[in-house]
Design an enzyme around this catalytic site. Structure first.
Site, short mmCIF file in Angstrom:
data_model
loop_
_atom_site.label_atom_id
_atom_site.label_comp_id
_atom_site.label_asym_id
_atom_site.label_seq_id
_atom_site.Cartn_x
_atom_site.Cartn_y
_atom_site.Cartn_z
CB SER A 53 -0.95 0.02 1.20
OG SER A 53 -0.24 0.22 2.40
CE LYS A 67 -2.87 2.00 4.93
NZ LYS A 67 -2.69 1.16 3.72
#
Length: 243
Positions: A38, A99
């Site tokens: 990701s 993230k």
């Protein structure tokens, strides 16, 4: 008697080593392994990095097994847009996610045809060379690579398969007080605030990703073939700073 004293000293040394390791992991740095794609093109599957625990202060997720129990953060310092952070998944307060912070409290976030808007302004992005990844079946996938500039001037690389994927449109939301909006740099292959993660309470922050200390390619070589181990290591990524 001498043998008993030696054994006692050995036990003490082991206990001291464990206590020091726990203190370092709790208050200074914690190792973290990248489990998914990701955060490509900035973090690869197989990267190992250190997270600084002291950057944002301390909360329950800062400590092993979330112990001791207490509310809020102590010695807190506010994170910044563009920081790459490790946090506990808000729905179970146990699973580690990594993230990039996109929205701060009060920011308005929207995506329209792949373009990111913060507080009504579309962020600048400049296309660079394509980025190629192998999917789980071994086939090459070609991504568009862009350099995106956040409102505070932080520049970082992102990947897009196209601007017409499922998560490329997202209705405007306002980040609540005490929370963050986070996204993966691999925009079309990330479970983040657009999907199941939702807003991330600042209390869930574990720390800031600082630098890589090891990296290996899981698709290269094999663990049972020692002569291939050197080929698995991504030597150029060792001890590199995380931007």
């Amino acid at each position: 008697m001498e043998k008993e004293e030696n054994m006692s000293e050995t036990v003490k040394t082991i206990i001291y080593a464990i206590v020091i390791a726990v203190l370092i992991r709790s208050f200074l740095f914690e190792p973290f392994k990248i489990p998914s794609g990701s955060m490509y093109p900035n973090l690869y599957v197989g990267d190992f990095l250190f997270v600084s625990k002291y950057t944002y202060g301390y909360s329950r997720p800062s400590f092993p097994f979330s112990f001791p129990p207490f509310e809020g953060r102590i010695w807190s310092s506010e994170p910044k847009q563009g920081d790459v952070v490790v946090f506990k998944f808000p729905k179970d307060n146990r699973t580690d996610f990594i993230k990039r912070i996109i929205g701060m409290p009060g920011d308005r976030i929207k995506l329209e045809n792949g373009r990111l808007f913060v507080n009504g302004k579309m962020l600048e992005r400049v296309e660079g060379e394509n980025f190629v990844l192998r999917n789980p079946f071994g086939h090459a996938e070609r991504y568009h690579q862009y350099t995106e500039t956040l409102p505070n001037g932080v520049k970082h690389s992102i990947l897009e398969i196209s601007d017409e994927e499922r998560e490329d449109n997202f209705e405007e939301v306002t980040v609540p007080e005490g929370s963050l909006f986070v996204m993966g740099d691999n925009r079309d292959r990330s479970d983040d605030s657009r999907v199941s993660v939702g807003f991330v309470p600042m209390e869930n922050l574990v720390g800031k990703a600082r630098f890589l200390f090891f990296s290996y390619d899981p698709n290269e070589g094999a663990w049972y073939k020692p002569w291939t181990w050197a080929k698995k290591i991504r030597w150029s990524r060792l001890f590199s700073k995380i931007n």
